[in-house]
Design an enzyme around this catalytic site. Structure first.
Site, PDB file in Angstrom:
ATOM      1  N   GLU A  25      33.823  36.194  42.101  1.00 15.40           N
ATOM      2  CA  GLU A  25      35.085  36.830  42.473  1.00 15.40           C
ATOM      3  C   GLU A  25      36.180  35.773  42.679  1.00 15.40           C
ATOM      4  OE1 GLU A  25      36.936  38.553  46.564  1.00 15.40           O
ATOM      5  OE2 GLU A  25      34.775  38.782  46.242  1.00 15.40           O
ATOM      6  N   ASP A  29      39.455  35.661  40.272  1.00 13.46           N
ATOM      7  CA  ASP A  29      40.795  35.844  40.846  1.00 13.46           C
ATOM      8  C   ASP A  29      41.766  34.818  40.264  1.00 13.46           C
ATOM      9  OD1 ASP A  29      42.734  36.805  42.972  1.00 13.46           O
ATOM     10  OD2 ASP A  29      42.471  34.725  43.615  1.00 13.46           O
ATOM     11  N   ASP A  98      37.241  43.618  44.010  1.00  9.33           N
ATOM     12  CA  ASP A  98      36.474  42.368  44.023  1.00  9.33           C
ATOM     13  C   ASP A  98      35.497  42.309  42.850  1.00  9.33           C
ATOM     14  OD1 ASP A  98      37.792  41.721  46.338  1.00  9.33           O
ATOM     15  OD2 ASP A  98      36.110  42.142  47.671  1.00  9.33           O
ATOM     16  N   GLU A 101      37.218  41.287  39.613  1.00 10.92           N
ATOM     17  CA  GLU A 101      37.426  39.841  39.576  1.00 10.92           C
ATOM     18  C   GLU A 101      36.125  39.105  39.290  1.00 10.92           C
ATOM     19  OE1 GLU A 101      41.249  39.529  42.604  1.00 10.92           O
ATOM     20  OE2 GLU A 101      39.227  39.206  43.393  1.00 10.92           O
TER      21      GLU A 101
END
Length: 216
Positions: A25, A29, A98, A101
């Site tokens: 994650e 991101d 989440d 990502e």
């Protein structure tokens, strides 16, 4: 790698501290933010830095990524612990965002940077194509206040509650305007209220569109 991307820490905790998706994650991101930033920079040479930043925030927000996750039915594939399963974790905005990502991070590690970039841009294309994405989403609380003023109503109040331990606090917010209820959640009170305002504004505008078509 995909299985790891779909593994929530609640599942890992219940299985002896198995690996989970938070590192992916973190990576995803950064890759998502870079791809969206470069696209906005290239597509809008007329926009100042502040406006570009607002548009990027609209595309990479928890609410926007959760929309994408639902479109991919990622919630159905998640590996969740019993507690999250019982409290609706498969449809929580924060968990879904989440996971998106984490999947992006998995794609990056499984392929190459160029492929991951194309994957991200294909994934977020529906968000860029939404004509209201950069109006409703940029400042939904102000938009909702303006809508209240237009109707001669006071500023709508927010009801927000936090749950969970301090290190993993989650907030849920509710706002109502003229019979329309907006709900949202986030990792901060502000994020939850923004999500609730966005939900309410979207519902109000959808209602107006139906009324213009004669459906309501």
């Amino acid at each position: 790698m995909l299985e790891l991307a779909l593994t929530h820490r609640s599942w890992a905790y219940e299985h002896g501290g198995a690996p989970h998706n938070e590192r992916l994650e973190f990576l995803g991101d950064a890759i998502l933010g870079q791809a969206v930033t470069v696209k906005l920079y290239a597509d809008h040479p007329e926009l100042p830095e502040g406006e570009l930043a607002k548009r990027r925030a609209a595309v990479v927000s928890t609410t926007a990524l959760a929309e994408l996750a639902r479109g991919l039915s990622l919630g159905d594939a998640l590996r969740l612990g019993r507690g999250e399963e019982l409290t609706g974790g498969r449809d929580k905005d924060s968990i879904l965002a989440d996971t998106v990502e984490a999947v992006i991070g998995a794609v990056f590690l499984s392929t190459d940077p160029a492929t991951a970039d194309r994957f991200v841009l294909d994934l977020v294309a529906p968000l860029f194509a939404d004509p209201e994405r950069f109006t409703v989403t940029l400042d939904p609380k102000t938009t909702l206040q303006q809508e209240a003023a237009r109707r001669g109503l006071p500023h709508p109040p927010y009801s927000t509650e936090g749950t969970g331990p301090d290190h993993d606090r989650r907030y849920r917010s509710r706002v109502e305007l003229d019979g329309i209820i907006g709900r949202g959640e986030g990792t901060s009170k502000k994020a939850a209220e923004l999500a609730a305002a966005r939900d309410a504004v979207t519902a109000l505008r959808a209602g107006r569109r139906r009324a213009r078509r004669g459906d309501a």
